[in-house]
Design a protein around this motif. Structure first.
Motif, PDB file in Angstrom:
ATOM      1  N   SER A 131       0.833  -1.217   0.000  1.00 35.10           N
ATOM      2  CA  SER A 131       0.000   0.000   0.000  1.00 35.10           C
ATOM      3  C   SER A 131       0.859   1.256   0.000  1.00 35.10           C
ATOM      4  O   SER A 131       0.556   2.237  -0.690  1.00 35.10           O
ATOM      5  CB  SER A 131      -0.882   0.074   1.244  1.00 35.10           C
ATOM      6  N   THR A 173       1.241   6.701  -6.804  1.00 36.59           N
ATOM      7  CA  THR A 173       0.083   7.483  -7.250  1.00 36.59           C
ATOM      8  C   THR A 173       0.355   8.975  -7.052  1.00 36.59           C
ATOM      9  O   THR A 173       0.043   9.801  -7.914  1.00 36.59           O
ATOM     10  CB  THR A 173      -1.175   7.068  -6.456  1.00 36.59           C
ATOM     11  N   ASN A 187      -9.980   9.346 -12.014  1.00 37.85           N
ATOM     12  CA  ASN A 187      -9.546   7.988 -11.644  1.00 37.85           C
ATOM     13  C   ASN A 187      -8.328   8.029 -10.733  1.00 37.85           C
ATOM     14  O   ASN A 187      -8.226   7.299  -9.743  1.00 37.85           O
ATOM     15  CB  ASN A 187      -9.183   7.165 -12.895  1.00 37.85           C
ATOM     16  N   ASP A 216      -9.287   9.182  -7.292  1.00 35.54           N
ATOM     17  CA  ASP A 216      -9.948   8.091  -6.551  1.00 35.54           C
ATOM     18  C   ASP A 216      -8.905   7.127  -6.005  1.00 35.54           C
ATOM     19  O   ASP A 216      -8.966   6.698  -4.857  1.00 35.54           O
ATOM     20  CB  ASP A 216     -10.878   7.295  -7.478  1.00 35.54           C
ATOM     21  N   LYS A 217      -7.933   6.795  -6.864  1.00 32.56           N
ATOM     22  CA  LYS A 217      -6.908   5.839  -6.453  1.00 32.56           C
ATOM     23  C   LYS A 217      -6.075   6.426  -5.300  1.00 32.56           C
ATOM     24  O   LYS A 217      -5.705   5.728  -4.356  1.00 32.56           O
ATOM     25  CB  LYS A 217      -6.004   5.529  -7.650  1.00 32.56           C
ATOM     26  N   ARG A 232      -7.036   8.563  -3.057  1.00 29.65           N
ATOM     27  CA  ARG A 232      -7.786   8.538  -1.791  1.00 29.65           C
ATOM     28  C   ARG A 232      -7.847   7.123  -1.216  1.00 29.65           C
ATOM     29  O   ARG A 232      -7.767   6.920  -0.022  1.00 29.65           O
ATOM     30  CB  ARG A 232      -9.186   9.119  -2.000  1.00 29.65           C
ATOM     31  N   ARG A 233      -7.977   6.136  -2.111  1.00 33.79           N
ATOM     32  CA  ARG A 233      -8.030   4.741  -1.644  1.00 33.79           C
ATOM     33  C   ARG A 233      -6.688   4.350  -1.009  1.00 33.79           C
ATOM     34  O   ARG A 233      -6.629   3.800   0.078  1.00 33.79           O
ATOM     35  CB  ARG A 233      -8.356   3.798  -2.812  1.00 33.79           C
ATOM     36  N   THR A 234      -5.588   4.685  -1.694  1.00 31.71           N
ATOM     37  CA  THR A 234      -4.285   4.224  -1.193  1.00 31.71           C
ATOM     38  C   THR A 234      -3.901   4.943   0.097  1.00 31.71           C
ATOM     39  O   THR A 234      -3.315   4.345   0.993  1.00 31.71           O
ATOM     40  CB  THR A 234      -3.177   4.391  -2.254  1.00 31.71           C
ATOM     41  N   HIS A 272      -5.941   5.980   2.328  1.00 32.14           N
ATOM     42  CA  HIS A 272      -6.763   5.349   3.370  1.00 32.14           C
ATOM     43  C   HIS A 272      -6.104   4.029   3.807  1.00 32.14           C
ATOM     44  O   HIS A 272      -5.977   3.743   4.996  1.00 32.14           O
ATOM     45  CB  HIS A 272      -8.177   5.105   2.808  1.00 32.14           C
ATOM     46  N   GLU A 273      -5.660   3.263   2.820  1.00 29.43           N
ATOM     47  CA  GLU A 273      -5.060   1.957   3.145  1.00 29.43           C
ATOM     48  C   GLU A 273      -3.763   2.105   3.935  1.00 29.43           C
ATOM     49  O   GLU A 273      -3.434   1.287   4.781  1.00 29.43           O
ATOM     50  CB  GLU A 273      -4.789   1.166   1.855  1.00 29.43           C
TER      51      GLU A 273
END
Ligand code: HEM
Length: 531
Positions: free
Chosen positions: A212, A219, A248, A251-252, A254-256, A258-259
């Protein structure tokens, strides 16, 4: 932690062409700030000297995308240790000597410890948790305090046991599969940090925490320059207007993030309240901040400090260790001299210990030279600071809002301080009397440059240097490091062109790591199996 200059100039991949970003930004800046700037211009001393730019774009097109530091070095030779650039109407002040860096970033730290806005990544991309992006203020001090408690020199000593355990696992992994040295290098740097921060044991190279962190940084690096960074209020518009590639990527991101920051935190918090957590930085913080209703005081600062550690240390120390291996492959005489010092102390009877450090000055000199680096320091452009007030330095004007770059690479390559800077010469830091070396104190110590200056100085520097010392010394003790040969018996040379980015690192390279026969008994005595 992306240097503003790089963000604006060197990573135009968010779906908008760099030229449109530059022109768009310049027009906005001109429209918004021209009248104010004109009024200030009449009263102030001159900016530091610098190359003349062109209207609107300023110096933007004069900065090469490849190896920009050599251009900075040339400008430093012409204009001195502090010079001024203008990019998109943004004032950029480049500091290319340790003295000027100390005068401003350290002695006037109240003015120079902020970061450029980076609204896109911070406010929209989820990077707000990260201390490296934190504006200078109350939250910054809270996060720094948390990190300093675990990474100051005496706290670092408490982590010796962890590092001694992990170095054995690292060596065992390399003995089993030397061709995966680079993978294990990264894995065990991450393993140190994940155990210390969350009590999480990394057992394999595919561990999701390490994956992650890598994904999050990649990213971040691919987002590039964007008008929202120039005019943050544009961030209130719907994201879709910037195109699908951009949405896109966001979004990626924000996901990473968070992880990397929230997921491991929630896991350790649950374990803590269930009574199953392994002691770590996180559990120590819960001991002092958890309330009876199972909420945690200052939770955002705690999530942010913990989540920053792997981002700060996951890439940096592996990059330095890779450079060490490359330097040893290319400089067998230096490798031999270093090993002589190690062997004299260990006599092939034991593995190095961190307590041996004072007895091995040659190894320290190698570490300093690795940090100075003839190829690329780990964080070549430093991390940009921002001036929060108008200032005057030696009769030159530094306006409020300037981006201030402490240019690590230009300083490390200055022939005035480091003669023949292109050569890898640990001896530049040493005095030799008879067969014995001592460290010189009259040469600039690259360790005092590579990690930045002032209140934003890298909080992980003691930890990083300690792990690097142990890894370098143990690799020298256990392995003969040399260039791998191809089928025709010709050495395979590493590519010295480093991959640019937040953290610069070498491209994948081949190397031969052969266990030294004289260490085999010692390896066995340490339960290290030589296949
Ligand atoms: C060879 C290894 C490393 C190098 C060369 C390095 C270098 C740097 C540099 C140049 C900065 C910016 C300083 C400034 O703004 O003036 C920085 C910041 C930072 N580093 Fe490191 N670092 C290393 C290892 C680590 C490790 C192991 C950690 C984790 C414990 C870490 C955590 C951080 C953090 C959190 C910041 C942001 C500090 C802030 O903005 O206040 N670094 N580092």
């Amino acid at each position: 932690m992306q240097p503003f200059l790089e963000q604006i100039i060197h990573t135009p991949s968010s779906g908008l062409g760099i030229t449109s970003v530059l022109v768009f930004g310049s027009l906005l800046v001109a429209l918004c700030f021209c009248p104010i700037q004109l009024r200030r211009f009449r009263r102030r001393p001159p900016y530091p000297p610098g190359p003349k730019g062109i209207p609107i774009l300023g110096n933007a097109l004069q900065i090469p995308t490849k190896a920009p530091w050599s251009q900075y070095r040339q400008w430093a030779e012409i204009y001195g240790d502090i010079f001024h650039l203008r990019i998109l109407g943004q004032q950029v002040i480049v500091l290319s000597s340790l003295k000027v860096g100390m005068d401003l970033l350290h002695k006037r730290s109240a003015i120079y410890s902020d970061r450029p806005d980076m609204s896109l990544t911070r406010d929209h991309g989820g990077w707000k948790f990260n201390l490296g992006f934190e504006p200078y203020g109350e939250e910054f001090h809270l996060k720094r305090k948390i990190l300093n408690q675990s990474f100051n020199p005496s706290a670092t000593k408490k982590h010796y046991g962890l590092m001694h355990d992990n170095i054995k696992l690292f060596i065992q992994s390399v003995l089993n599969n030397p061709s995966k040295f680079q993978t294990y290098n990264r894995m065990y740097a991450g393993a140190n940090i994940m155990m210390l921060t969350y009590g999480h044991q990394v057992t394999n190279e595919h561990d999701k925490a390490i994956f992650s962190a890598e994904e999050a940084v990649t990213t971040l690096e691919s987002l590039g320059a964007h008008p929202i960074d120039i005019l943050p209020s544009l961030g209130r518009l719907p994201y879709w207007i910037w195109g699908k590639t951009f949405t896109n990527l966001l979004d990626k991101m924000r996901r990473t993030t968070h992880e990397v920051a929230v997921v491991p935190y929630e896991e350790v918090k649950t374990a803590y309240f269930n009574g199953t957590a392994v002691p770590s930085m996180a559990t120590a913080l819960f001991d002092s901040h958890a309330k009876s209703d199972k909420t945690v005081a200052h939770e955002d600062a705690i999530i942010g400090s913990l989540g920053t550690t792997l981002i700060g240390g996951g890439d940096t120390t592996p990059s330095s260790l890779n450079t060490f291996v490359i330097a040893m492959m290319l400089n067998p005489d230096i490798q031999r001299e270093a090993r002589k010092e190690v062997d004299k102390l260990l006599q092939g009877e034991r593995l190095p210990k961190l307590e041996d450090r004072d007895s091995l000055p040659y190894i320290d000199a190698i570490l300093k030279e690795i940090q100075r680096l003839r190829w690329k320091p780990v964080v070549p452009n430093g991390v940009a600071h921002r001036a929060t007030q108008d200032d005057e330095y030696q009769g030159m004007f530094i306006p409020k809002g300037s981006t201030v770059v402490f240019h690590v690479l230009a300083i490390m390559n200055n022939p005035r301080d480091f003669p023949e800077p292109e050569k890898f010469l640990p001896e530049r830091f040493l005095k030799k009397e008879g067969d014995n070396y001592t460290l010189r104190t009259d040469v600039i110590d690259p360790t005092s440059v590579a990690f930045g200056l002032g209140p934003r100085i890298c909080p992980g520097r003691h930890f990083a240097n300690t792990w690097l010392w142990l890894a370098v010394t143990t690799l020298l003790a256990v392995f003969e490091i040399s260039l791998e040969l191809d089928d025709a018996g010709k050495p395979i040379m590493p590519d010295l062109e480093y991959v640019p980015g937040l953290v610069s690192h070498p491209k994948p390279y081949r190397c031969s790591l052969k266990p030294r026969p004289e260490m085999l008994a010692c390896l066995r005595a340490n339960d290290l199996i030589y296949p």
